[in-house]
Design a protein around this motif. Structure first.
Motif, PDB file in Angstrom:
ATOM      1  N   UNK A   1       0.926  -1.277   0.080  1.00 56.36           N
ATOM      2  CA  UNK A   1      -0.057  -0.047   0.072  1.00 56.36           C
ATOM      3  C   UNK A   1       0.720   1.245  -0.166  1.00 56.36           C
ATOM      4  N   UNK A   2       1.997   1.264   0.943  1.00 53.04           N
ATOM      5  CA  UNK A   2       3.020   2.457   0.656  1.00 53.04           C
ATOM      6  C   UNK A   2       3.549   2.624  -0.601  1.00 53.04           C
ATOM      7  N   UNK A   3       3.809   1.615  -1.589  1.00 55.01           N
ATOM      8  CA  UNK A   3       4.326   1.554  -2.645  1.00 55.01           C
ATOM      9  C   UNK A   3       3.564   2.165  -3.548  1.00 55.01           C
ATOM     10  N   UNK A   4       2.158   1.591  -3.404  1.00 55.87           N
ATOM     11  CA  UNK A   4       0.983   2.280  -4.305  1.00 55.87           C
ATOM     12  C   UNK A   4       0.622   3.422  -4.050  1.00 55.87           C
ATOM     13  N   UNK A   5       0.645   4.127  -2.686  1.00 54.57           N
ATOM     14  CA  UNK A   5       0.525   5.527  -2.394  1.00 54.57           C
ATOM     15  C   UNK A   5       1.865   6.333  -2.895  1.00 54.57           C
TER      16      UNK A   5
ATOM     17  N   UNK B   1      19.644  -8.791  -2.556  1.00 53.65           N
ATOM     18  CA  UNK B   1      18.554  -8.229  -1.694  1.00 53.65           C
ATOM     19  C   UNK B   1      17.165  -8.190  -2.753  1.00 53.65           C
ATOM     20  N   UNK B   2      16.068  -8.360  -2.383  1.00 58.75           N
ATOM     21  CA  UNK B   2      14.959  -8.412  -3.047  1.00 58.75           C
ATOM     22  C   UNK B   2      14.662  -6.896  -3.351  1.00 58.75           C
ATOM     23  N   UNK B   3      14.177  -6.835  -4.998  1.00 55.01           N
ATOM     24  CA  UNK B   3      13.879  -5.330  -5.409  1.00 55.01           C
ATOM     25  C   UNK B   3      13.163  -4.443  -4.503  1.00 55.01           C
ATOM     26  N   UNK B   4      11.824  -5.103  -4.121  1.00 60.66           N
ATOM     27  CA  UNK B   4      11.141  -4.192  -2.870  1.00 60.66           C
ATOM     28  C   UNK B   4      11.772  -3.630  -1.963  1.00 60.66           C
ATOM     29  N   UNK B   5      12.610  -4.670  -1.501  1.00 64.50           N
ATOM     30  CA  UNK B   5      13.326  -4.164  -0.184  1.00 64.50           C
ATOM     31  C   UNK B   5      14.318  -3.090  -0.465  1.00 64.50           C
ATOM     32  N   UNK B   6      15.039  -3.085  -1.656  1.00 61.03           N
ATOM     33  CA  UNK B   6      15.992  -1.949  -1.897  1.00 61.03           C
ATOM     34  C   UNK B   6      14.984  -0.940  -1.920  1.00 61.03           C
ATOM     35  N   UNK B   7      13.973  -0.644  -2.645  1.00 67.12           N
ATOM     36  CA  UNK B   7      13.134   0.436  -2.730  1.00 67.12           C
ATOM     37  C   UNK B   7      12.555   0.995  -1.378  1.00 67.12           C
ATOM     38  N   UNK B   8      12.275   0.080  -0.524  1.00 66.58           N
ATOM     39  CA  UNK B   8      11.699   0.171   0.800  1.00 66.58           C
ATOM     40  C   UNK B   8      12.841   0.979   1.547  1.00 66.58           C
ATOM     41  N   UNK B   9      13.876   0.606   1.531  1.00 67.07           N
ATOM     42  CA  UNK B   9      15.131   1.079   2.406  1.00 67.07           C
ATOM     43  C   UNK B   9      15.578   2.308   1.827  1.00 67.07           C
ATOM     44  N   UNK B  10      15.864   2.525   0.598  1.00 67.97           N
ATOM     45  CA  UNK B  10      16.704   3.762   0.017  1.00 67.97           C
ATOM     46  C   UNK B  10      15.594   4.959  -0.145  1.00 67.97           C
ATOM     47  N   UNK B  11      14.286   4.366  -0.573  1.00 69.28           N
ATOM     48  CA  UNK B  11      13.296   5.303  -0.762  1.00 69.28           C
ATOM     49  C   UNK B  11      12.690   6.082   0.002  1.00 69.28           C
ATOM     50  N   UNK B  12      12.390   5.395   1.275  1.00 67.82           N
ATOM     51  CA  UNK B  12      11.808   5.777   2.552  1.00 67.82           C
ATOM     52  C   UNK B  12      12.885   6.732   2.964  1.00 67.82           C
ATOM     53  N   UNK B  13      14.090   6.310   3.060  1.00 62.79           N
ATOM     54  CA  UNK B  13      15.180   6.846   3.667  1.00 62.79           C
ATOM     55  C   UNK B  13      15.492   8.377   3.164  1.00 62.79           C
TER      56      UNK B  13
ATOM     57  N   UNK C   1      10.467   4.839   8.537  1.00 56.93           N
ATOM     58  CA  UNK C   1      11.299   4.347   9.498  1.00 56.93           C
ATOM     59  C   UNK C   1      11.004   2.785   9.729  1.00 56.93           C
ATOM     60  N   UNK C   2       9.559   2.892  10.208  1.00 60.23           N
ATOM     61  CA  UNK C   2       9.085   1.419  10.953  1.00 60.23           C
ATOM     62  C   UNK C   2       9.197   0.653   9.438  1.00 60.23           C
ATOM     63  N   UNK C   3       9.100   1.026   8.171  1.00 60.86           N
ATOM     64  CA  UNK C   3       8.981   0.100   7.000  1.00 60.86           C
ATOM     65  C   UNK C   3      10.384  -0.345   6.931  1.00 60.86           C
ATOM     66  N   UNK C   4      11.386   0.548   7.009  1.00 58.59           N
ATOM     67  CA  UNK C   4      12.775   0.378   7.050  1.00 58.59           C
ATOM     68  C   UNK C   4      13.149  -0.667   7.841  1.00 58.59           C
TER      69      UNK C   4
END
Length: 436
Positions: free
Chosen positions: A229-233, A327-339, A402-405
């Motif tokens: 949902x975070x990705x879609x948003x 590392x999974x693609x979604x995990x890379x986007x989650x860590x670097x995108x959110x940060x 940060x919680x997602x990271x």
């Protein structure tokens, strides 16, 4: 030990513990297969059986240590055969031990009921053993398989492991209390009573662990849904950033075209060189600076870099992207995108554009993958728990990035730390390379 009736034969117990391990090995992602798996499992059955038979007559003081060693051997079997972390192997070892206690106790209770402690023909005992073990373990296999992800991993964390260990230890202690002493309010006095207590406590313990397992699975699914949902948003936000980046490129293209016209008309060599230097500086801002070795990271950094240019933010990066290839693609986007989104959001509030600075580094250090995000920070950092105090009006979304990271990093047995060093806010991610 209570001498009112004969104990469960140690071979029966060893067989139950081994079969419990096989149940979980069959539904988890396996490291071994074919003859290697057969050889490892067969060797484990022999070692488990020999150990339990040899330790049968030890004094009661050695009873608990012997059980701990037995659980340790179950852990080794699951860990060696399955492609899971040590934490996950410990979690499933505890579950397997409680399952083995339940099945062995149930089978022996039926055995005692049929023959009332009297001797029986060995063939009938073996038939009962095979039927009971086969049916009960098959039912448990069906129940457990429903709640194991297709990839065979649950990403169990240390906290969840210790919760399971506490439950398993409590079940084992209460179910076997009558075998140690009858002088407690929770002990039985007679054979059938003792067996009833043991079986029912083991059944209750397994039910608790099963319910806990379902809850963990549901939490995992919920976190994944929240991440999606975070990705879609963020997709609309990414679209807006891409649109603005295209407009910025068109704007720079128009400037360069005019500069080329001016360059052709300019006869003064010094002015011409000045034009060329200005053009070169403009082009450098749009060069593919982020060639890290990982295409996903390069794309994400390029998008954020363009957005930073438009908003007067200087983003620099020193990264070995090859470290993220597993590392999974979604995990890379989650860590670097959110940060980076968090850092950009803060830097937009800094009035002096010269201080709008963000730096990203990714490197390997002493067997660990280190990811560090730094951005210029004014004032003193205040924490609520382990999250920075929000400055947003809408506090309901505080700390979501940060919680997602943190949740993503925990999948790789890593840790996340936030802190302040002088006028720099630091977000550090540390992941062990050998577990990835």
């Amino acid at each position: 030990m209570n001498e009112l009736f004969p104990e469960i034969p140690r071979l029966y117990t060893a067989f139950a513990e081994w079969l419990a391990c096989i149940v979980y090995i069959s539904i988890l992602k396996r490291r071994l297969s074919g003859w290697r798996l057969i050889a490892c499992a067969s060797g484990a059955l022999i070692v488990q059986s020999v150990f339990l038979v040899v330790t049968r007559d030890l004094p009661i003081i050695f009873w608990v240590p012997s059980m701990l060693v037995a659980v340790g051997m179950m852990f080794l079997l699951i860990y060696m055969c399955c492609d899971i972390t040590a934490t996950e192997a410990g979690y499933f070892s505890v579950k397997a031990f409680v399952v083995a206690e339940l099945v062995a106790s149930l089978q022996w209770q039926v055995h005692f009921y049929l023959w009332s402690g009297e001797s029986s023909h060995k063939l009938f005992e073996i038939i009962l053993l095979m039927v009971m073990y086969g049916l009960v373990f098959f039912v448990i296999w069906l129940l457990e398989k429903r709640h194991i992800p297709e990839e065979g991993k649950l990403n169990i964390r240390q906290r969840e492991l210790w919760s399971t260990v506490v439950i398993g230890a409590a079940v084992f202690f209460i179910s076997n209390l009558s075998f140690v002493t009858a002088r407690t309010p929770f002990s039985g006095q007679y054979a059938q009573e003792i067996l009833n207590i043991r079986t029912l406590v083991d059944l209750g313990g397994y039910a608790i662990l099963y319910a806990y397992h379902i809850q963990l699975n549901e939490l995992r699914v919920r976190h994944e849904l929240e991440a999606m949902q975070n990705i879609l948003q963020n997709q609309y936000s990414q679209y807006q950033q891409s649109k603005e980046s295209i407009e910025l490129i068109n704007y720079k293209y128009h400037d360069l075209k005019n500069q080329i016209i001016a360059l052709r008309a300019e006869e003064d060599p010094e002015k011409r060189n000045a034009y060329l230097n200005e053009m070169e500086d403009g082009i450098k801002a749009f060069e593919a600076q982020n060639k890290t070795g990982n295409k996903v990271l390069d794309t994400l950094l390029a998008s954020k870099h363009m957005y930073c240019i438009k908003n007067g933010i200087t983003l620099t990066c020193v990264a070995d992207g090859t470290l993220l290839n597993d590392m999974d693609v979604i995990d890379i986007c989650t860590i670097f995108g959110n940060a980076l989104d968090n850092a950009i959001e803060y830097e937009m509030q800094v009035e002096n554009e010269e201080k709008r600075l963000i730096h990203v580094s990714l490197f390997s250090q002493k067997g660990f993958l280190m990811i560090r995000f730094e951005n210029y920070y004014e004032g003193d950092l205040k924490l609520e728990g382990d999250l920075p105090v929000t400055t947003k009006k809408d506090k309901s979304y505080h700390g979501y990035g940060l919680k997602s990271i943190r949740y993503t990093v925990q999948k790789y047995d890593g840790v996340v730390n936030v802190g302040q060093r002088n006028n720099w806010f630091e977000l550090k991610v540390l992941i062990p390379k050998n577990d990835r």
